[in-house]
Design a protein around this motif. Structure first.
Motif, PDB file in Angstrom:
ATOM      1  N   LYS A  33      -3.983  17.194  -0.334  1.00 42.34           N
ATOM      2  CA  LYS A  33      -2.961  18.218  -0.462  1.00 42.34           C
ATOM      3  C   LYS A  33      -2.332  18.098  -1.852  1.00 42.34           C
ATOM      4  N   HIS A  34      -1.902  19.245  -2.380  1.00 42.35           N
ATOM      5  CA  HIS A  34      -1.340  19.289  -3.720  1.00 42.35           C
ATOM      6  C   HIS A  34       0.158  19.585  -3.664  1.00 42.35           C
ATOM      7  N   THR A  35       0.903  18.941  -4.548  1.00 43.35           N
ATOM      8  CA  THR A  35       2.312  19.271  -4.741  1.00 43.35           C
ATOM      9  C   THR A  35       2.548  19.431  -6.236  1.00 43.35           C
ATOM     10  N   ALA A  36       3.767  19.762  -6.603  1.00 43.51           N
ATOM     11  CA  ALA A  36       4.089  19.921  -8.019  1.00 43.51           C
ATOM     12  C   ALA A  36       3.979  18.601  -8.769  1.00 43.51           C
ATOM     13  N   THR A  37       4.068  17.483  -8.030  1.00 42.54           N
ATOM     14  CA  THR A  37       4.046  16.174  -8.691  1.00 42.54           C
ATOM     15  C   THR A  37       2.689  15.490  -8.644  1.00 42.54           C
ATOM     16  N   GLY A  38       1.774  15.966  -7.808  1.00 42.41           N
ATOM     17  CA  GLY A  38       0.488  15.296  -7.786  1.00 42.41           C
ATOM     18  C   GLY A  38      -0.376  15.590  -6.583  1.00 42.41           C
ATOM     19  N   LEU A  39      -1.303  14.661  -6.299  1.00 45.56           N
ATOM     20  CA  LEU A  39      -2.281  14.795  -5.230  1.00 45.56           C
ATOM     21  C   LEU A  39      -2.018  13.755  -4.151  1.00 45.56           C
ATOM     22  N   TYR A  40      -2.091  14.178  -2.897  1.00 43.11           N
ATOM     23  CA  TYR A  40      -1.806  13.287  -1.784  1.00 43.11           C
ATOM     24  C   TYR A  40      -2.838  13.476  -0.680  1.00 43.11           C
ATOM     25  N   LEU A  41      -3.163  12.393  -0.007  1.00 45.85           N
ATOM     26  CA  LEU A  41      -3.986  12.506   1.188  1.00 45.85           C
ATOM     27  C   LEU A  41      -3.204  13.248   2.262  1.00 45.85           C
ATOM     28  N   ILE A  72       0.837  -1.206   0.000  1.00 51.18           N
ATOM     29  CA  ILE A  72       0.000   0.000   0.000  1.00 51.18           C
ATOM     30  C   ILE A  72       0.866   1.248   0.000  1.00 51.18           C
ATOM     31  N   ASN A  73       0.539   2.164  -0.882  1.00 54.73           N
ATOM     32  CA  ASN A  73       1.119   3.502  -0.853  1.00 54.73           C
ATOM     33  C   ASN A  73       0.021   4.397  -0.285  1.00 54.73           C
ATOM     34  N   PRO A  74       0.076   4.714   1.000  1.00 60.00           N
ATOM     35  CA  PRO A  74      -1.099   5.253   1.684  1.00 60.00           C
ATOM     36  C   PRO A  74      -1.573   6.629   1.254  1.00 60.00           C
ATOM     37  N   TYR A  75      -0.677   7.518   0.855  1.00 54.43           N
ATOM     38  CA  TYR A  75      -1.081   8.907   0.621  1.00 54.43           C
ATOM     39  C   TYR A  75      -1.301   9.248  -0.849  1.00 54.43           C
ATOM     40  N   ARG A  76      -0.602   8.581  -1.733  1.00 55.24           N
ATOM     41  CA  ARG A  76      -0.562   9.018  -3.129  1.00 55.24           C
ATOM     42  C   ARG A  76      -1.866   8.717  -3.861  1.00 55.24           C
ATOM     43  N   LEU A  77      -2.470   9.758  -4.430  1.00 59.05           N
ATOM     44  CA  LEU A  77      -3.680   9.622  -5.224  1.00 59.05           C
ATOM     45  C   LEU A  77      -3.413   9.827  -6.709  1.00 59.05           C
ATOM     46  N   GLN A  78      -2.469  10.696  -7.001  1.00 55.33           N
ATOM     47  CA  GLN A  78      -2.118  10.970  -8.398  1.00 55.33           C
ATOM     48  C   GLN A  78      -0.687  11.511  -8.415  1.00 55.33           C
TER      49      GLN A  78
END
Length: 305
Positions: A72-80, A44-50
């Motif tokens: 939460k958003h970063t330059a690389t994607g979406l995370y829980l 499981i990768n718990p936080y990564r959505l995109q």
């Protein structure tokens, strides 16, 4: 499968996130593994959505769409958001659902740490929390809370729980704001991140600080209860090619035909609980296949039986 706790189909298998491939992949994997006398842990990768645009389109069941305030958003994607109590509950509930519906033998977390060290990633959540501790300590506290909740969820089903921290202690303790030796359940299984699996004698710029032998000794020197198993990832993807940036002669250790077996034997002598390959397919994908792969497999059989 798409279920009440929110576990939804990923994109790679059917090609589109949320699309039914026509069968239950995890059920097939569990049945096949157990028929072969193997155990199977759910990765499981718990936080990564995109991440980096993948998947290109989120399915309707994605938490990013159902609960945008969790994201939460970063330059690389979406995370829980690791700080969200609702996110922590969601992940623990998802583990309970996996353990209820599948005869899995373990839960394994990868990338359980914050996706970035940038202060603005969760500055709003940190301010809203009213915490008086530093941002780094607050983030570590959030990760510790998640580990405790997820361990408890798996442990209730007598299912193993493990994580993959960064390979170096400094990265595990600082760069990713999470350290698996403080505030975690003593029964947790800790596995060194496969991305840090350099050779036993790896040297870069004259230093052996990143060599597997040095890193293993450092990790194994940490105090831990007997119930905690400490295993190490071995870099099968380096077979035939060598360590990146190795100034002592790229490929030397990795072209012997027994690199992985020697590493596994050395780790055992140092007191490690075991080793894992990152990843099995790379045994058959190296530049000197099939000869080198056959040699490595034969040598590993001698070590592992």
């Amino acid at each position: 499968p798409c279920t009440p706790a929110g576990i939804f189909r990923s994109a790679p298998l059917p090609g589109t996130q949320g699309q039914d491939p026509g069968f239950d992949p995890l059920a097939v994997l569990v049945e096949t593994a157990h028929a072969q006398g193997l155990t199977l842990e759910a990765w499981i990768n718990p936080y990564r959505l995109q991440a980096n645009g993948t998947p290109a389109e989120l399915c309707a069941q994605s938490p990013a769409l159902l609960h945008p305030n969790w994201v939460k958003h970063t330059a690389t994607g979406l995370y829980l958001d690791p700080a969200s109590i609702k996110v922590q509950q969601y992940l623990a509930d998802s583990i309970r659902e996996l353990c209820t519906n599948y005869a899995i033998d373990g839960i394994h977390f990868d990338d359980y740490f914050y996706p970035t060290t940038a202060p603005d990633f969760d500055a709003d959540s940190y301010a809203a929390s009213g915490s008086t501790i530093s941002l780094a300590d607050w983030r570590r506290q959030n990760v510790n809370d998640l580990m405790r909740a997820c361990y408890a969820a798996a442990h209730a089903f007598n299912v193993r729980f493990g994580v993959s921290p960064q390979g170096t202690l400094s990265a595990a303790a600082t760069a990713n704001t999470a350290m698996p030796r403080s505030g975690w359940p003593s029964q947790a299984i800790v596995i060194i991140d496969p991305a840090a699996d350099w050779g036993l004698n790896y040297r870069k710029n004259g230093s052996d600080a990143l060599s597997l032998g040095r890193l293993a000794a450092e990790w194994l020197s940490l105090p831990r209860t007997e119930s905690v198993q400490l295993a190490f990832g071995l870099g099968a993807y380096r077979i035939g090619d060598g360590d990146e940036g190795d100034t002592s002669g790229p490929g030397t250790e990795w072209c012997t035909g027994h690199a992985l077996a020697t590493q596994a034997t050395t780790l055992r002598s140092l007191g490690a609980s075991g080793a894992a390959l990152y990843r099995y397919a790379f045994l058959f994908a190296n530049t000197l296949y099939p000869t080198l792969a056959e040699q490595e497999i034969a040598a590993l059989r001698e070590v592992w039986g």
